[in-house]
Design an enzyme around this catalytic site. Structure first.
Site, PDB file in Angstrom:
ATOM      1  N   LYS A  22       0.774  -1.288  -0.282  1.00 28.69           N
ATOM      2  CA  LYS A  22       0.147  -0.323  -0.374  1.00 28.69           C
ATOM      3  C   LYS A  22       0.893   1.092   0.421  1.00 28.69           C
ATOM      4  CE  LYS A  22      -1.503   1.424   3.992  1.00 28.69           C
ATOM      5  NZ  LYS A  22      -1.630   3.133   4.657  1.00 28.69           N
ATOM      6  N   ASN A  23       1.786   1.439   0.812  1.00 24.92           N
ATOM      7  CA  ASN A  23       2.992   2.435   1.038  1.00 24.92           C
ATOM      8  C   ASN A  23       4.144   2.732  -0.038  1.00 24.92           C
ATOM      9  OD1 ASN A  23       1.174   3.046   3.097  1.00 24.92           O
ATOM     10  ND2 ASN A  23       2.787   2.352   4.510  1.00 24.92           N
ATOM     11  N   CYS A 117      -5.221  13.535  13.037  1.00 20.79           N
ATOM     12  CA  CYS A 117      -5.400  12.061  12.803  1.00 20.79           C
ATOM     13  C   CYS A 117      -5.025  10.482  13.938  1.00 20.79           C
ATOM     14  CB  CYS A 117      -3.783  11.698  11.610  1.00 20.79           C
ATOM     15  SG  CYS A 117      -3.057   9.471  11.697  1.00 20.79           S
ATOM     16  N   ARG A 122       0.352  15.218  13.182  1.00 16.82           N
ATOM     17  CA  ARG A 122       0.736  14.533  11.944  1.00 16.82           C
ATOM     18  C   ARG A 122       1.139  16.189  10.537  1.00 16.82           C
ATOM     19  NH1 ARG A 122      -1.164   9.071   9.666  1.00 16.82           N
ATOM     20  NH2 ARG A 122       0.691   9.294   7.992  1.00 16.82           N
ATOM     21  N   ASP A 308       4.568   1.006  11.932  1.00 17.18           N
ATOM     22  CA  ASP A 308       3.066   0.577  11.987  1.00 17.18           C
ATOM     23  C   ASP A 308       3.039  -1.120  11.904  1.00 17.18           C
ATOM     24  OD1 ASP A 308       3.402   1.568   8.006  1.00 17.18           O
ATOM     25  OD2 ASP A 308       3.022   2.432  10.584  1.00 17.18           O
ATOM     26  N   ARG A 400      -8.668  -0.403   5.152  1.00 11.54           N
ATOM     27  CA  ARG A 400      -7.618   0.809   3.906  1.00 11.54           C
ATOM     28  C   ARG A 400      -6.477   0.165   3.890  1.00 11.54           C
ATOM     29  NH1 ARG A 400      -6.904   6.189   7.075  1.00 11.54           N
ATOM     30  NH2 ARG A 400      -6.173   6.390   5.144  1.00 11.54           N
TER      31      ARG A 400
HETATM   32  C1  EPZ Z   1       4.069   7.221   5.979  1.00  9.81           C
HETATM   33  O1  EPZ Z   1       3.603   8.134   6.626  1.00  9.81           O
HETATM   34  C2  EPZ Z   1       3.156   5.566   5.903  1.00  9.81           C
HETATM   35  N1  EPZ Z   1       2.177   6.187   5.092  1.00  9.81           N
HETATM   36  C3  EPZ Z   1       2.912   5.826   7.523  1.00  9.81           C
HETATM   37  O2  EPZ Z   1       1.774   4.632   7.421  1.00  9.81           O
HETATM   38  C4  EPZ Z   1       3.797   5.648   8.532  1.00  9.81           C
HETATM   39  O3  EPZ Z   1       3.562   4.964   9.684  1.00  9.81           O
HETATM   40  C5  EPZ Z   1       5.045   6.483   8.638  1.00  9.81           C
HETATM   41  O4  EPZ Z   1       5.763   7.084   7.127  1.00  9.81           O
HETATM   42  C6  EPZ Z   1       6.189   6.011   9.003  1.00  9.81           C
HETATM   43  O5  EPZ Z   1       7.115   4.935   8.631  1.00  9.81           O
HETATM   44  C7  EPZ Z   1       2.244   6.494   4.016  1.00  9.81           C
HETATM   45  O6  EPZ Z   1       3.450   5.744   2.756  1.00  9.81           O
HETATM   46  C8  EPZ Z   1       1.407   6.570   3.032  1.00  9.81           C
HETATM   47  P1  EPZ Z   1       6.124  10.864   7.923  1.00  9.81           P
HETATM   48  P2  EPZ Z   1       3.885   9.655   6.433  1.00  9.81           P
HETATM   49  O7  EPZ Z   1       5.824  11.770   7.231  1.00  9.81           O
HETATM   50  O8  EPZ Z   1       4.756  10.093   5.122  1.00  9.81           O
HETATM   51  C9  EPZ Z   1       6.519  13.896  11.393  1.00  9.81           C
HETATM   52  C10 EPZ Z   1      -0.002   2.681   7.647  1.00  9.81           C
HETATM   53  O9  EPZ Z   1      -0.387   1.983   8.812  1.00  9.81           O
HETATM   54  N2  EPZ Z   1       6.813  14.435  10.695  1.00  9.81           N
HETATM   55  O10 EPZ Z   1       7.901   9.631   7.922  1.00  9.81           O
HETATM   56  O11 EPZ Z   1       3.055  10.251   6.446  1.00  9.81           O
HETATM   57  C11 EPZ Z   1       5.122  12.895  11.522  1.00  9.81           C
HETATM   58  O12 EPZ Z   1       4.147  13.649  12.407  1.00  9.81           O
HETATM   59  C12 EPZ Z   1       0.309   4.242   7.367  1.00  9.81           C
HETATM   60  O13 EPZ Z   1      -0.065   2.432   6.705  1.00  9.81           O
HETATM   61  C13 EPZ Z   1       6.909  15.882  10.684  1.00  9.81           C
HETATM   62  O14 EPZ Z   1       6.974  16.401  12.224  1.00  9.81           O
HETATM   63  O15 EPZ Z   1       5.124   9.670   7.873  1.00  9.81           O
HETATM   64  C14 EPZ Z   1       5.715  11.556  12.046  1.00  9.81           C
HETATM   65  O16 EPZ Z   1       6.014  11.702  13.437  1.00  9.81           O
HETATM   66  C15 EPZ Z   1      -0.136   5.192   9.188  1.00  9.81           C
HETATM   67  N3  EPZ Z   1       6.254  17.309   9.960  1.00  9.81           N
HETATM   68  C16 EPZ Z   1       7.084  10.948  11.701  1.00  9.81           C
HETATM   69  O17 EPZ Z   1       7.463  13.015  10.973  1.00  9.81           O
HETATM   70  C17 EPZ Z   1       6.237  16.126   8.646  1.00  9.81           C
HETATM   71  O18 EPZ Z   1       6.148  17.153   7.618  1.00  9.81           O
HETATM   72  C18 EPZ Z   1       7.555  10.740  10.511  1.00  9.81           C
HETATM   73  O19 EPZ Z   1       6.195  10.674   9.562  1.00  9.81           O
HETATM   74  C19 EPZ Z   1       6.256  15.238   8.243  1.00  9.81           C
HETATM   75  C20 EPZ Z   1       5.946  13.787   8.911  1.00  9.81           C
END
Ligand code: EPZ
Length: 443
Positions: A22-23, A117, A122, A308, A400
């Site tokens: 998915k990701n 979320c 996030r 995850d 999802r």
């Molecule tokens: C991806 O989300 C995945 N989703 C998530 O999987 C996964 O949990 C996450 O990466 C971490 O591995 C998809 O790929 C669609 P991040 P993403 O930006 O990219 C902070 C699932 O269950 N952050 O890497 O949205 C954020 O708050 C889902 O399949 C900022 O501070 O996650 C978090 O603490 C859930 N500012 C950390 O970084 C930003 O601009 C990592 O988030 C972006 C993120």
């Protein structure tokens, strides 16, 4: 709304196959918007989130076809809009992945700001910081991010955030830099296999990206991307979830099409807990014994243990005698599932970004509520091990990210029924956290 009724106590055994990721699929599908050619994708999983992304691409004007062989073809050559509407973005945060492709291709993008979320705060400030570094002007207007730039310019930028790198943020900036003028260096890039697959896909479409999978990604901008055919990687999180399902029922399960080279940390954690596993490059054989041990695990950015999988491991450790601990450094508040596991008799205490777990002899069936995708998977695993019939509500969360999850588990000997809980099919909106947005263009 659909719910599951799970009869616990059945040992899983047999063989199951993993779907595409998915990701990996979501950012790749979004990137098709920046490609002036035909995109054909293989092994894209049939999931609610993929359906939402298809809808989003179609709403922007792309032609998206589901082919007989299960592949997907996207043709965005005639796309004229660059707006991602609130109605679709609010259903799926990953919709933000259209921001980079639209800005790179059209020099303008108007994308609804994703709301809150259930897994925690996030923000998308890192995405915006990266795009601003490439020369984009970015502002918030009526709940929409408006990004504009006549032509993006290569830059040396850093995407490190308070919880490490950002996965989809790295993808958004990679695609934008791929069509920018000149050379870019992205420091503190996310190293996830999904980011590596994203770069592989774009390079096959004519991009010039190197270093994906490391924290420094270098990109030589090109003027255009062309037709491409790509097979999406298998889903390491689905594979890990099914491996833990085998372990929590003391089962004997073979998992095919498993991306084992992307799962080192998951396999190490299962070994640490005492779960014997045979692994080849694409197959896992779990023969779980009763000799399971408590463990201390920490979820971290790749190549660390995936956040995850945190909830699924919590369900497993809740059934193992002794004290265990799970810490989540990526989503420090991601513990909505803990309270539901406690309803099933687990002994879990949350202390800041850690859960301290004292294993119990046997979980007991109860009515529980899923709060997000991985939390719902964890509740299903706990229900497999519990005594009695567990009812799990709001399994739309599960749909999802897992295709035919209950059919796969039933194929392995589980007893799961999907029924309707009689309530209206209203998908509640997740709670909305504080959002900060002030981005100035870097000279
Ligand atoms: C991806 O989300 C995945 N989703 C998530 O999987 C996964 O949990 C996450 O990466 C971490 O591995 C998809 O790929 C669609 P991040 P993403 O930006 O990219 C902070 C699932 O269950 N952050 O890497 O949205 C954020 O708050 C889902 O399949 C900022 O501070 O996650 C978090 O603490 C859930 N500012 C950390 O970084 C930003 O601009 C990592 O988030 C972006 C993120």
């Amino acid at each position: 709304m659909d719910m599951f009724c799970v009869e616990g106590g059945h040992v899983l055994h047999g063989t199951v196959r993993i779907n595409g990721s998915k990701n990996a699929s979501l950012p790749i599908l979004a990137a098709a918007l920046a490609i002036e050619g035909e995109v054909t994708l293989e092994q894209v999983p049939q999931l609610q989130d993929v359906a939402t992304m298809r809808q989003l691409l179609q709403s922007i004007g792309a032609v998206v076809e589901l082919l007989d062989d299960g592949n997907i073809r996207v043709d965005a050559r005639h796309v004229r809009s660059s707006v991602a509407p609130y109605e679709l973005v609010r259903q799926m945060r990953a919709s933000v992945c259209v921001l980079g492709p639209l800005l790179a291709r059209f020099g303008t993008a108007r994308v609804s700001l994703p709301g809150g979320c259930n897994i925690g705060h996030r923000p998308i400030d890192l995405h915006l910081r990266g795009l601003a570094a490439l020369g984009a002007d970015i502002r918030l207007e009526a709940g929409y991010i408006v990004a504009e730039c006549s032509r993006l310019r290569g830059a040396d930028l850093d995407l490190c955030g308070p919880h490490g790198p950002t996965v989809t943020g790295t993808c958004n900036v990679i695609i934008a830099a791929s069509l920018a003028q000149g050379r870019s260096i992205i420091r503190s890039a996310a190293k996830e296999p999904e980011v590596q697959d994203f770069a592989r896909f774009l390079n096959a479409a004519g991009a010039r990206i190197s270093g994906a999978g490391t924290s420094i990604v270098e990109i030589e901008g090109v003027d255009q991307l062309h037709d491409v055919r790509h097979t999406v990687i298998p889903d390491r999180i689905e594979a890990a979830t099914l491996a833990i399902a085998a372990a929590i029922t003391y089962g004997d399960v073979i998992i095919r099409n498993a991306p084992t080279t992307h799962m080192t940390c998951v396999l190490n954690a299962l070994n640490l807990i005492g779960i014997p596993i045979d692994a080849t490059h694409d197959t896992l054989h779990i023969r779980a014994s009763s000799m399971q041990r408590p463990a201390r695990l920490t979820a971290e950015p790749y190549p660390g243990l995936p956040t995850d999988c945190q909830a699924q491991f919590m369900a497993l450790l809740s059934t193992i005698a002794g004290e265990s601990q799970i810490t989540d450094t990526v989503f420090p508040e991601r513990f909505m599932h803990a309270a539901e596991l406690v309803r099933m008799g687990a002994d879990i205490r949350i202390q800041s970004n850690s859960a301290v777990i004292h294993g119990v002899a046997r979980l007991s069936a109860a009515s529980v509520m899923a709060s997000d995708l991985r939390a719902s998977a964890a509740l299903v695993l706990a229900a497999l091990a519990a005594e009695g019939h567990t009812e799990i509500r709001r399994v739309y969360h599960l749909d999802r990210g897992y295709h035919a999850f209950e059919q796969k588990l039933n194929q392995l000997g589980a007893k799961i029924q999907r029924t309707n809980d009689g309530s209206q099919n209203i998908v509640p909106r997740p709670h909305s956290g504080p959002i900060s947005l002030s981005i100035s263009r870097q000279a």
